[in-house]
Scaffold this active site. Structure first.
Site, PDB file in Angstrom:
ATOM      1  N   GLU A  62      -7.184   3.098 -10.521  1.00 34.16           N
ATOM      2  CA  GLU A  62      -7.027   1.649 -10.193  1.00 34.16           C
ATOM      3  C   GLU A  62      -7.917   1.077 -10.790  1.00 34.16           C
ATOM      4  O   GLU A  62      -7.726  -0.242 -11.374  1.00 34.16           O
ATOM      5  CB  GLU A  62      -6.975   1.494  -8.748  1.00 34.16           C
ATOM      6  CG  GLU A  62      -5.753   2.373  -7.710  1.00 34.16           C
ATOM      7  CD  GLU A  62      -6.273   3.760  -7.521  1.00 34.16           C
ATOM      8  OE1 GLU A  62      -5.702   4.109  -6.446  1.00 34.16           O
ATOM      9  OE2 GLU A  62      -7.056   4.464  -8.199  1.00 34.16           O
ATOM     10  N   CYS A 102      -7.981   4.209  -2.682  1.00 34.11           N
ATOM     11  CA  CYS A 102      -9.266   4.561  -1.776  1.00 34.11           C
ATOM     12  C   CYS A 102      -9.902   3.282  -1.342  1.00 34.11           C
ATOM     13  O   CYS A 102      -9.387   2.222  -1.937  1.00 34.11           O
ATOM     14  CB  CYS A 102     -10.152   5.368  -2.538  1.00 34.11           C
ATOM     15  SG  CYS A 102     -11.226   4.630  -3.780  1.00 34.11           S
ATOM     16  N   ASN A 110      -7.661   8.490 -13.841  1.00 38.64           N
ATOM     17  CA  ASN A 110      -8.947   8.875 -13.195  1.00 38.64           C
ATOM     18  C   ASN A 110      -9.834   9.492 -14.416  1.00 38.64           C
ATOM     19  O   ASN A 110      -8.951  10.379 -15.193  1.00 38.64           O
ATOM     20  CB  ASN A 110      -8.673   9.653 -11.884  1.00 38.64           C
ATOM     21  CG  ASN A 110      -7.772  10.986 -12.009  1.00 38.64           C
ATOM     22  OD1 ASN A 110      -6.762  10.770 -12.905  1.00 38.64           O
ATOM     23  ND2 ASN A 110      -8.254  11.627 -11.073  1.00 38.64           N
TER      24      ASN A 110
END
Length: 130
Positions: free
Chosen positions: A53, A84, A40
């Site tokens: 991701e 998410c 991230n």
């Protein structure tokens, strides 16, 4: 431990998380066994942040891959974090419902395993837009 979980854990050290301090790593396995990782990258305007991701998917697609078998996700807290909703929808663009998603729950527990279809049923697909 699964090598894919290990790769997701390892990439966390490169995360840019000055605001949340919540490191996430992702490792995406292609149909031919190659692995692409992402971490991230936070931005002061949170909506401009990139999720681990997303970064892994972008790397794989950039390198010509469009078929995936497994995704491992790990946070520095080893709390079983799942992708998410936004990342799930992005995965649907490139993977089937049977994509295996491994969520790291720490050294003492095996990763929790889901399929993409379990995590995001009734997705928005190209067919729906026609």
């Amino acid at each position: 431990m699964d090598a894919l979980i290990d790769a997701a854990r390892e990439i966390q050290s490169r995360a840019h998380v000055p605001y949340s301090e919540y490191r996430v790593g992702a490792a995406l396995e292609t149909a031919d066994g190659e692995v692409f990782v992402g971490c991230n990258l936070e931005n002061a305007n949170y909506s401009n942040s990139l999720h681990a991701e997303e970064v892994a998917i972008a790397e794989a697609v950039k390198n010509g891959h469009r078929e995936f078998t497994r995704l491992a996700v790990s946070s520095g807290r080893r709390d079983g974090v799942t992708p998410c909703g936004m990342c799930r929808q992005t995965l649907v663009e490139f993977a089937n419902d049977d994509l295996v998603i491994l969520c790291d729950e720490g050294d003492d527990d095996p990763p929790r395993e889901y399929t993409l279809g379990e995590l995001l049923p009734n997705t928005i697909t190209e067919e729906m837009l026609k």
